[in-house]
Design a protein around this motif. Sequence first.
Motif, mmCIF file in Angstrom:
data_model
loop_
_atom_site.group_PDB
_atom_site.id
_atom_site.type_symbol
_atom_site.label_atom_id
_atom_site.label_comp_id
_atom_site.label_asym_id
_atom_site.label_seq_id
_atom_site.Cartn_x
_atom_site.Cartn_y
_atom_site.Cartn_z
ATOM 1 N N THR A 1 -9.057 0.755 -4.815
ATOM 2 C CA THR A 1 -7.714 1.332 -4.698
ATOM 3 C C THR A 1 -7.620 2.320 -3.548
ATOM 4 O OG1 THR A 1 -7.496 1.115 -7.093
ATOM 5 C CG2 THR A 1 -5.877 2.478 -5.975
ATOM 6 N N ALA A 2 -8.582 3.222 -3.439
ATOM 7 C CA ALA A 2 -8.510 4.281 -2.430
ATOM 8 C C ALA A 2 -8.481 3.707 -1.024
ATOM 9 C CB ALA A 2 -9.681 5.240 -2.589
ATOM 10 N N PHE A 3 -9.290 2.680 -0.767
ATOM 11 C CA PHE A 3 -9.326 2.096 0.575
ATOM 12 C C PHE A 3 -7.960 1.535 0.951
ATOM 13 C CE2 PHE A 3 -10.019 -1.498 3.477
ATOM 14 C CZ PHE A 3 -10.653 -0.836 4.524
ATOM 15 N N ALA A 4 -7.374 0.740 0.064
ATOM 16 C CA ALA A 4 -6.067 0.150 0.351
ATOM 17 C C ALA A 4 -5.006 1.224 0.529
ATOM 18 C CB ALA A 4 -5.663 -0.811 -0.764
ATOM 19 N N LEU A 5 -5.072 2.281 -0.275
ATOM 20 C CA LEU A 5 -4.076 3.338 -0.154
ATOM 21 C C LEU A 5 -4.245 4.113 1.148
ATOM 22 C CD1 LEU A 5 -3.631 4.795 -3.750
ATOM 23 C CD2 LEU A 5 -2.435 2.911 -2.614
ATOM 24 N N GLY A 6 -5.485 4.249 1.619
ATOM 25 C CA GLY A 6 -5.687 4.885 2.913
ATOM 26 C C GLY A 6 -5.039 4.087 4.038
ATOM 27 N N LEU A 7 -5.238 2.764 4.013
ATOM 28 C CA LEU A 7 -4.590 1.912 5.022
ATOM 29 C C LEU A 7 -3.070 2.006 4.915
ATOM 30 C CD1 LEU A 7 -6.716 -1.375 4.741
ATOM 31 C CD2 LEU A 7 -6.973 0.449 6.429
ATOM 32 N N ALA A 8 -2.575 1.904 3.687
ATOM 33 C CA ALA A 8 -1.125 1.908 3.480
ATOM 34 C C ALA A 8 -0.511 3.249 3.850
ATOM 35 C CB ALA A 8 -0.811 1.559 2.025
ATOM 36 N N ARG A 9 -1.219 4.336 3.544
ATOM 37 C CA ARG A 9 -0.660 5.655 3.842
ATOM 38 C C ARG A 9 -0.553 5.869 5.347
ATOM 39 N NH1 ARG A 9 -1.165 10.984 4.963
ATOM 40 N NH2 ARG A 9 -0.081 12.448 3.549
ATOM 41 N N ASP A 10 -1.585 5.507 6.090
ATOM 42 C CA ASP A 10 -1.498 5.644 7.544
ATOM 43 C C ASP A 10 -0.315 4.856 8.098
ATOM 44 O OD1 ASP A 10 -3.696 7.284 7.625
ATOM 45 O OD2 ASP A 10 -5.069 5.776 8.432
ATOM 46 N N ALA A 11 -0.120 3.646 7.565
ATOM 47 C CA ALA A 11 1.005 2.837 8.020
ATOM 48 C C ALA A 11 2.334 3.467 7.626
ATOM 49 C CB ALA A 11 0.896 1.422 7.443
ATOM 50 N N ALA A 12 2.418 3.974 6.403
ATOM 51 C CA ALA A 12 3.662 4.572 5.931
ATOM 52 C C ALA A 12 4.049 5.790 6.774
ATOM 53 C CB ALA A 12 3.532 4.963 4.457
ATOM 54 N N VAL A 13 3.054 6.599 7.147
ATOM 55 C CA VAL A 13 3.330 7.751 8.009
ATOM 56 C C VAL A 13 3.821 7.280 9.371
ATOM 57 C CG1 VAL A 13 2.274 9.702 9.210
ATOM 58 C CG2 VAL A 13 1.746 9.293 6.799
ATOM 59 N N ALA A 14 3.149 6.289 9.942
ATOM 60 C CA ALA A 14 3.539 5.788 11.264
ATOM 61 C C ALA A 14 4.928 5.171 11.247
ATOM 62 C CB ALA A 14 2.512 4.770 11.749
ATOM 63 N N LEU A 15 5.266 4.505 10.140
ATOM 64 C CA LEU A 15 6.548 3.819 10.036
ATOM 65 C C LEU A 15 7.652 4.714 9.472
ATOM 66 C CD1 LEU A 15 5.083 0.476 8.680
ATOM 67 C CD2 LEU A 15 6.207 0.765 10.898
ATOM 68 N N GLU A 16 7.293 5.964 9.166
ATOM 69 C CA GLU A 16 8.244 6.963 8.653
ATOM 70 C C GLU A 16 8.865 6.495 7.336
ATOM 71 O OE1 GLU A 16 10.950 7.913 11.834
ATOM 72 O OE2 GLU A 16 9.391 8.895 13.015
ATOM 73 N N TRP A 17 7.993 6.215 6.374
ATOM 74 C CA TRP A 17 8.388 5.828 5.027
ATOM 75 C C TRP A 17 7.997 6.949 4.071
ATOM 76 C CZ3 TRP A 17 5.899 0.273 4.932
ATOM 77 C CH2 TRP A 17 6.639 -0.589 5.762
ATOM 78 N N PRO A 18 8.806 7.972 3.920
ATOM 79 C CA PRO A 18 8.401 9.130 3.108
ATOM 80 C C PRO A 18 8.222 8.812 1.626
ATOM 81 C CG PRO A 18 10.703 9.304 3.784
ATOM 82 C CD PRO A 18 10.126 8.164 4.544
#
Length: 337
Positions: free
Chosen positions: A171-188
């Motif tokens: 879970t943590a690995f996938a959330l790390g990838l997703a969080r970086d993307a969410a920040v870059a894509l401005e998905w608060p």
Amino acid sequence: MTIPSPSRATAWAGTVVSAVRQEYPWAAQHTVTGPHDVNVTPTRLHPAFFGSFDWHSCVHMLWSAVTLLDLPGEPVEASSAEALTSLLDERLTPKNVAVEVEMLRRRPTFERPYGWGWALQLVAAASSSPRARERGWAEALEPLGAVLQDRFLHWLPGMVAPVRAGVHSNTAFALGLARDAAVALEWPDLTALIDARARGWFGADRDYPIGWEPDGHDFLSGALSEAALMKRVLGPARAAAWLAAFLPGLAREHDPVFEVPEAGDASDGQLAHLLGLALSRAWHLRELAPLLAPDAAQRIGRTTPAQVDRVADAITAGDFMATHWLVSFALKAELAA
């Protein structure tokens, strides 16, 4: 950030093109829902993300293609850059991506969470790339980003506990990838949800038994994946204190996480995972180094090149069970240095 040398970047580019263009063997990850659902081929089921053995590996090898093309100084030789561009032109079209999006709508657990995280990495990389915007790849991928943001927002609230295994379900690995993307894509909304779940699941963790790692098929360190996520969620000052309690051995000379894992027969896809573990350890240790005291950070600087160098040949010249995916992890390790 370390930029791969022109020879290394060009070799990696060639491996990406070769692996993604290899249609078989194919691990379909396809749940058959009835007799009507058995006549499938890679190109029919996944016109954007076929080849490279399986869906998620194809996704992160295409992320590698976008990333290699965008490296500062353009270290990829011109002919190899053209091959990467042609591959992305073929795969990342609105028509192809629409088939992938429709499949994810019909099959809401497909490639959850590992493939989801890498797919968001691809969306984010394309979104920030002038070349990807110019050639239409970024626009084509926008619907994929939308459906995966929705998938994460609906899935995470129902998760009772995280998965800590050193494989795709982590879970943590996938959330790390997703969080970086969410920040870059401005998905608060997605960023806030990931942060809340991470704090609730991992915030009180202490004294992780790192000596129990790795399991025989790991390509991730459960400990380092969690720590890399918490660095993002907590911010540097709070994360440093959390890390000192969670992995106190990182301050010591002989912590087992610094050892290079032995892979055995790399033609066995599960044993080849341990090649990836060497790269993911280097990647995550380099990300964590700024949270540590100078001597521990310097130790990471000294020891992680051995993790990368030990598997360097397998990345481009190994068995297909290694070459179909390792470039992505090697790039992450280099860019984290």
